[in-house]
Write a protein that holds these residues in place. Sequence first.
Motif, PDB file in Angstrom:
ATOM      1  N   GLN A   5     -10.286  19.456  93.169  1.00  0.00           N
ATOM      2  CA  GLN A   5      -9.083  19.428  92.304  1.00  0.00           C
ATOM      3  C   GLN A   5      -9.508  18.665  91.152  1.00  0.00           C
ATOM      4  N   VAL A   6     -10.175  17.289  91.374  1.00  0.00           N
ATOM      5  CA  VAL A   6     -10.523  16.193  90.216  1.00  0.00           C
ATOM      6  C   VAL A   6     -11.401  17.141  89.380  1.00  0.00           C
ATOM      7  N   MET A   7     -12.732  17.603  90.010  1.00  0.00           N
ATOM      8  CA  MET A   7     -13.547  18.062  89.025  1.00  0.00           C
ATOM      9  C   MET A   7     -13.157  19.052  88.154  1.00  0.00           C
ATOM     10  N   LYS A   8     -12.274  20.122  88.640  1.00  0.00           N
ATOM     11  CA  LYS A   8     -11.927  21.222  87.881  1.00  0.00           C
ATOM     12  C   LYS A   8     -11.177  20.452  86.855  1.00  0.00           C
ATOM     13  N   SER A   9     -10.428  19.544  86.683  1.00  0.00           N
ATOM     14  CA  SER A   9      -9.649  19.057  85.775  1.00  0.00           C
ATOM     15  C   SER A   9     -10.426  18.170  84.723  1.00  0.00           C
ATOM     16  N   GLN A  10     -11.614  17.645  84.978  1.00  0.00           N
ATOM     17  CA  GLN A  10     -12.360  16.994  83.958  1.00  0.00           C
ATOM     18  C   GLN A  10     -13.116  17.551  82.999  1.00  0.00           C
ATOM     19  N   GLU A  11     -13.414  16.849  82.155  1.00  0.00           N
ATOM     20  CA  GLU A  11     -14.305  17.686  81.195  1.00  0.00           C
ATOM     21  C   GLU A  11     -15.735  17.307  81.589  1.00  0.00           C
ATOM     22  N   PRO A  12     -16.744  18.398  81.195  1.00  0.00           N
ATOM     23  CA  PRO A  12     -18.178  18.327  81.410  1.00  0.00           C
ATOM     24  C   PRO A  12     -18.729  17.028  80.885  1.00  0.00           C
ATOM     25  N   THR A  13     -19.755  16.562  81.545  1.00  0.00           N
ATOM     26  CA  THR A  13     -20.558  15.388  81.219  1.00  0.00           C
ATOM     27  C   THR A  13     -21.837  15.645  80.636  1.00  0.00           C
ATOM     28  N   ILE A  14     -22.305  15.035  79.793  1.00  0.00           N
ATOM     29  CA  ILE A  14     -23.622  14.921  78.998  1.00  0.00           C
ATOM     30  C   ILE A  14     -24.521  13.968  79.571  1.00  0.00           C
ATOM     31  N   ILE A  15     -25.596  14.034  80.079  1.00  0.00           N
ATOM     32  CA  ILE A  15     -26.501  13.114  80.846  1.00  0.00           C
ATOM     33  C   ILE A  15     -27.595  13.019  79.759  1.00  0.00           C
ATOM     34  N   ASN A  16     -27.821  11.459  79.433  1.00  0.00           N
ATOM     35  CA  ASN A  16     -29.088  11.336  78.314  1.00  0.00           C
ATOM     36  C   ASN A  16     -30.226  11.038  79.297  1.00  0.00           C
ATOM     37  N   LEU A  17     -31.196  11.853  79.178  1.00  0.00           N
ATOM     38  CA  LEU A  17     -32.394  11.727  79.925  1.00  0.00           C
ATOM     39  C   LEU A  17     -33.645  11.061  79.131  1.00  0.00           C
ATOM     40  N   GLY A  18     -33.185  10.356  78.016  1.00  0.00           N
ATOM     41  CA  GLY A  18     -34.064   9.693  77.301  1.00  0.00           C
ATOM     42  C   GLY A  18     -34.986  10.666  76.444  1.00  0.00           C
TER      43      GLY A  18
END
Length: 201
Positions: free
Chosen positions: A135-148
Amino acid sequence: MSQYHLDGFALVVGAAGGIGEEVAYSFAEAGVKGIFLADINAEAVEKAKIKSKSLASNPSCRCISTTVDVTDLQSVEEMVRLMVKEFGRIDYCVNATGVDVATYCSIDQTDPDDYDRVMAINTKGMFLVIRAVAQVMKSQEPTIINLGRHGNRDGGRGSIVNVSSIMAVVAVEGKIAYATSKHAITGVTRAAGMSTSEAEL
């Protein structure tokens, strides 16, 4: 996991020992911003929290521990609410809670109460955690992971991993409830994946 860099915030359910505890340490080593460690054993999960903080490669990593009874809907929902209150989102959830049978015995000697206990923790508990976290994940924006040097990666809205057992595909003598619960986890996981795929968790 320490060879990879992870961003975001992780929830580890069943973090007081075994696989769950080691997963929490691996998240710390991988550089997450925060780890929320949950277990029914308050003393042991507090110790795991302290060790996770000591292993954190990210100096700003926050580690928080709490107690949870995964068989109780209100307890699970309160755990998730508290994590969102503290961290704002859930990027990773590892569902590692599990118990074995009280006594190894044949099916005709299996205690129905023990069967119910194992199924409640291993299967219903996993379902309740997936339900609340999804329920939480469906409501949140995607995240961008910085891999250097490897650039950025879209981490999606979140990932849920359910820890199971080889007994999800086979059975051994004397562990009727345990084997049944692990077979059921496969079904719960597959069904959950089907129902959440459109949300791109």
